[in-house]
Design an enzyme around this catalytic site. Structure first.
Site, PDB file in Angstrom:
ATOM      1  N   GLU A  10      -5.384  -7.908  -0.542  1.00 38.56           N
ATOM      2  CA  GLU A  10      -6.277  -7.601   0.435  1.00 38.56           C
ATOM      3  C   GLU A  10      -7.383  -7.019   0.051  1.00 38.56           C
ATOM      4  O   GLU A  10      -7.370  -6.011  -0.789  1.00 38.56           O
ATOM      5  CB  GLU A  10      -5.519  -6.478   1.375  1.00 38.56           C
ATOM      6  CG  GLU A  10      -4.395  -7.193   2.459  1.00 38.56           C
ATOM      7  CD  GLU A  10      -3.975  -5.962   3.399  1.00 38.56           C
ATOM      8  OE1 GLU A  10      -4.932  -4.888   3.942  1.00 38.56           O
ATOM      9  OE2 GLU A  10      -2.726  -5.847   3.594  1.00 38.56           O
TER      10      GLU A  10
ATOM     11  N   GLU B 226       0.860  -1.131  -0.010  1.00 40.56           N
ATOM     12  CA  GLU B 226      -0.106  -0.078   0.126  1.00 40.56           C
ATOM     13  C   GLU B 226       0.972   1.598   0.015  1.00 40.56           C
ATOM     14  O   GLU B 226       0.442   2.114   0.521  1.00 40.56           O
ATOM     15  CB  GLU B 226      -0.985   0.048   1.096  1.00 40.56           C
ATOM     16  CG  GLU B 226      -1.861  -1.384   1.046  1.00 40.56           C
ATOM     17  CD  GLU B 226      -2.954  -1.511   2.386  1.00 40.56           C
ATOM     18  OE1 GLU B 226      -2.712  -0.380   3.341  1.00 40.56           O
ATOM     19  OE2 GLU B 226      -3.512  -2.490   2.449  1.00 40.56           O
TER      20      GLU B 226
END
Ligand code: BMA
Length: 378
Positions: free
Chosen positions: A301, A196
């Protein structure tokens, strides 16, 4: 059982003989996947190859910390349990773990590292796959992954924290080196650090280092684990958060000689039916890029809170996006985040609003759970 057979038929049909002779499918079947580590162990190579084959037909289901705890319970070391199993009678095919707080007895979420290693070994013996993320503290400190500070440049060779970073990586290496199968063989794991980074919330995020520094962090880390520490059981995953274009996705890509899985973390676009277009496009982009780079794509995710969720989220949003085009079906796996408690939970659990719908998700022929997997390490 039914899916196991389907998978085997697919594997047999996509063998080299067919690929060589059949015009229509040859271009697809000829697409290969190339690991970034030329010295990867036989089991690691087999896992990568098998993930790539399975990705053509199925999507593996994964869940973070699934064996360690769930909503209202903590694992009994003598038996394998999981909220996913409690709901549908099968375990996830992909087990997610996190090594945040490595060097201490328990990880960032209270899971003892010794138990985690035990579950990774158990998961492997049962034929499952483990993926390890790293909510890393700033090396040498107790400052969390969410510390917003320029530190990456200081960890790189020549930086004032470089030695400290090497010492942290020694602890990471010791963890991976301790993962051995019944014959003493290293257990392959999918390592997913520095995720991320397209946001600014972690210290390795795009506000806190240049693209060059981010790539160097990856290069140093993976070279150190492979060349200095001699680990060849690591498949690497790169996981940008939401992105708008291929260019943005690739801006900080460390390169094909470092990365194996073109991953993606995305909660926002999978939240509801309204954003399905963005979700579909994101999966299509990573699948196309994975094919161009001879790699594998995965939704590393995602998830929504299970009690507040639309009761049919699993089939109407997640599955619907996954099945929305021939490309989206080719992601290798989808992993949902952990079931911490009644407030934070991403997999269905027996009392959750989505439990019935999760069973339908499991029954869909495209989803693959532990019990459905063909042998992945041969
Ligand atoms: C976040 C949350 C936190 C957790 C962290 C690392 O997304 O789940 O509660 O500590 O991941 O697993």
């Amino acid at each position: 059982m039914k899916r196991l057979m389907i998978c085997w038929i697919v594997l047999l049909m996509s063998g080299p003989a067919l690929a060589a002779n059949d015009g229509a499918s040859s271009s697809r079947d000829a697409i290969s996947c190339v690991l970034s580590d030329p010295a990867a162990t036989a089991e690691t190579q087999a896992l990568y190859r098998n993930l790539h084959k399975l990705a053509q037909e199925g999507v593996l289901f994964g869940h973070q910390d699934t064996l360690a705890y769930g909503v209202g319970w903590k694992a009994d070391p003598n038996k394998l349990d999981s909220d996913v199993y409690r709901v549908c009678g099968k375990f996830p095919a992909v087990f997610g773990w996190d090594i945040g707080h490595i060097g201490t007895p328990r990880n960032i979420d209270g899971v003892p590292f010794e138990s985690m290693k035990g579950w990774i070994r158990k998961g492997y013996e049962k034929g499952g796959i483990s993926t390890v993320s790293w909510h890393a503290q700033i090396p040498g400190t107790t400052q969390s992954a969410w510390t917003q500070q320029k530190v990456v440049s200081r960890l790189l060779p020549g930086g004032d924290m470089h030695e400290t970073y090497r010492a942290t990586l020694d602890q990471v290496a010791a963890f991976f080196a301790d993962l051995k199968g019944p014959r003493g063989e290293p257990i392959p794991v999918i390592f997913r650090p520095f995720h991320e980074h397209t946001g600014g919330w972690f210290w390795w995020g795009n506000k806190w280092c240049t693209p060059e520094e981010y790539k160097q962090l990856w290069h140093f880390t993976i070279d150190y684990l492979r060349k200095t520490k001699g680990l060849h059981n690591i498949i690497t995953a790169y996981s940008p958060d939401r992105f708008k274009s291929r260019e943005e996705y690739l801006e900080r890509y460390p390169g094909d000689d470092t990365i194996d899985i073109l991953g993606h973390d995305n909660y926002g676009a999978f939240r509801s039916a309204q954003t399905k277009d963005e979700a579909r496009q994101a999966l299509e982009t990573i699948v196309a890029l994975a094919e161009e780079h001879s790699k594998i794509a995965a939704l590393t995710e995602t998830g929504v809170g299970q009690n507040s969720a639309n009761a049919t989220w699993w089939t109407d949003v997640l599955l619907d996006v996954i099945k929305s085009s021939p490309a989206t079906k080719k992601i290798a796996w989808v992993l949902v985040w952990r079931n911490a408690d009644k407030r934070q939970n991403y997999a269905a659990f027996p009392e959750s609003a989505t439990a019935e719908n999760f069973k339908a998700f499991e029954r869909d022929p495209i989803t693959v759970f532990l019990e459905d997997l063909p042998p992945m390490y041969k």
